[in-house]
Design a protein around this motif. Sequence first.
Motif, mmCIF file in Angstrom:
data_model
loop_
_atom_site.group_PDB
_atom_site.id
_atom_site.type_symbol
_atom_site.label_atom_id
_atom_site.label_comp_id
_atom_site.label_asym_id
_atom_site.label_seq_id
_atom_site.Cartn_x
_atom_site.Cartn_y
_atom_site.Cartn_z
ATOM 1 N N VAL A 161 0.818 -1.213 0.000
ATOM 2 C CA VAL A 161 0.000 0.000 0.000
ATOM 3 C C VAL A 161 0.853 1.265 0.000
ATOM 4 C CG1 VAL A 161 -1.921 -1.114 1.127
ATOM 5 C CG2 VAL A 161 -0.128 -0.099 2.521
ATOM 6 N N TYR A 162 2.116 1.147 0.384
ATOM 7 C CA TYR A 162 2.973 2.322 0.432
ATOM 8 C C TYR A 162 3.564 2.654 -0.936
ATOM 9 C CZ TYR A 162 6.170 -1.640 0.971
ATOM 10 O OH TYR A 162 6.812 -2.836 0.818
ATOM 11 N N ILE A 163 3.283 1.841 -1.950
ATOM 12 C CA ILE A 163 3.739 2.111 -3.307
ATOM 13 C C ILE A 163 2.552 2.621 -4.131
ATOM 14 C CG2 ILE A 163 4.686 1.110 -5.419
ATOM 15 C CD1 ILE A 163 6.247 -0.820 -3.761
ATOM 16 N N GLY A 164 2.690 3.794 -4.725
ATOM 17 C CA GLY A 164 1.586 4.393 -5.457
ATOM 18 C C GLY A 164 1.061 3.548 -6.599
ATOM 19 N N LEU A 165 1.927 2.732 -7.190
ATOM 20 C CA LEU A 165 1.506 1.892 -8.324
ATOM 21 C C LEU A 165 0.454 0.868 -7.942
ATOM 22 C CD1 LEU A 165 4.891 1.197 -10.158
ATOM 23 C CD2 LEU A 165 3.010 2.621 -10.958
ATOM 24 N N ALA A 166 0.338 0.563 -6.653
ATOM 25 C CA ALA A 166 -0.606 -0.458 -6.205
ATOM 26 C C ALA A 166 -2.029 -0.123 -6.634
ATOM 27 C CB ALA A 166 -0.528 -0.624 -4.694
ATOM 28 N N GLN A 167 -2.378 1.160 -6.659
ATOM 29 C CA GLN A 167 -3.739 1.559 -6.991
ATOM 30 C C GLN A 167 -4.035 1.469 -8.485
ATOM 31 O OE1 GLN A 167 -5.065 5.160 -5.070
ATOM 32 N NE2 GLN A 167 -3.725 4.842 -3.306
ATOM 33 N N PHE A 168 -3.014 1.144 -9.287
ATOM 34 C CA PHE A 168 -3.236 0.934 -10.715
ATOM 35 C C PHE A 168 -3.411 -0.547 -11.056
ATOM 36 C CE2 PHE A 168 -1.184 5.078 -10.601
ATOM 37 C CZ PHE A 168 -1.988 5.796 -11.475
ATOM 38 N N SER A 169 -3.407 -1.393 -10.055
ATOM 39 C CA SER A 169 -3.613 -2.824 -10.291
ATOM 40 C C SER A 169 -5.095 -3.148 -10.187
ATOM 41 C CB SER A 169 -2.825 -3.659 -9.276
ATOM 42 O OG SER A 169 -3.413 -3.574 -7.997
#
Length: 260
Positions: free
Chosen positions: A185-193
């Motif tokens: 969750v601390y990586i912004g790319l997670a919300q693009f999965s």
Amino acid sequence: MTQIRGFLVALQQAALDALRGRRGLVLLLISLVPMLIAFFADGDRSGLRNFVYHNLVLNVAFQFVIPFCALLLGASVLGDELEGRTITYLFTRPVDRGLIYLGRLFGTGIAFSVLLAITLSAALHLRPVLNAPPWLDPFGTVKLAVGVFWVYLAIFAGVRTILKRALLVGMLYILVLDLFISHMVYIGLAQFSIWHHVAVIYTEDFERTYRGLRFLRQAIPEGAAASESVRFLAVAFGLAAFLGAWFTRTREYPVAGAVA
């Protein structure tokens, strides 16, 4: 009328071809995995434990069956014609290329959606869930599964219109972004999965004190809303379908001279 008729013909043909041959057999076998797990799962033979049920849905259906079947089918929407060197004949029809692509996309998606809905629904109803919470909704889970499949399908089909190695790119997306980065969750790319938004939507109606999904909530940031995730997936599907149709209309797909 010619354009609409051409779209419907492409849709019908793609629906008939989607589950034929070896690919159809592979897709069927993969789709049956949740049912087999539900049948042979350990524990009380009269029903499934909550933990087993959620792992069956989340890890097997949403992270294995749906993305990998969508990858195989998405790569075939235009890939079958390209690899069979019949793309020239397909595009000689007096129908817009974009409509032909969309017809093939929707026909392929409809065919597998029926198979997915039947097999996943059978798996979720094969055995009752022990001490099931009242908000557990197998029908809603099947609807979510079918919807998520369409998003994956549109993305992977769109990738195949511009990249020859769509299978490899799709595999990297599933393994790296969906299975690995999405849990950080601390990586912004997670919300693009896609998986991130599946998790948000799936847990929407579950009480915060429910222990069965505590492990999943750790991968969901505070304030994540199911409505926003639904919007993200809808936009992802629409954008991927549009770009796939646009690339199909504007790109040239050369074939061997003997075929052309």
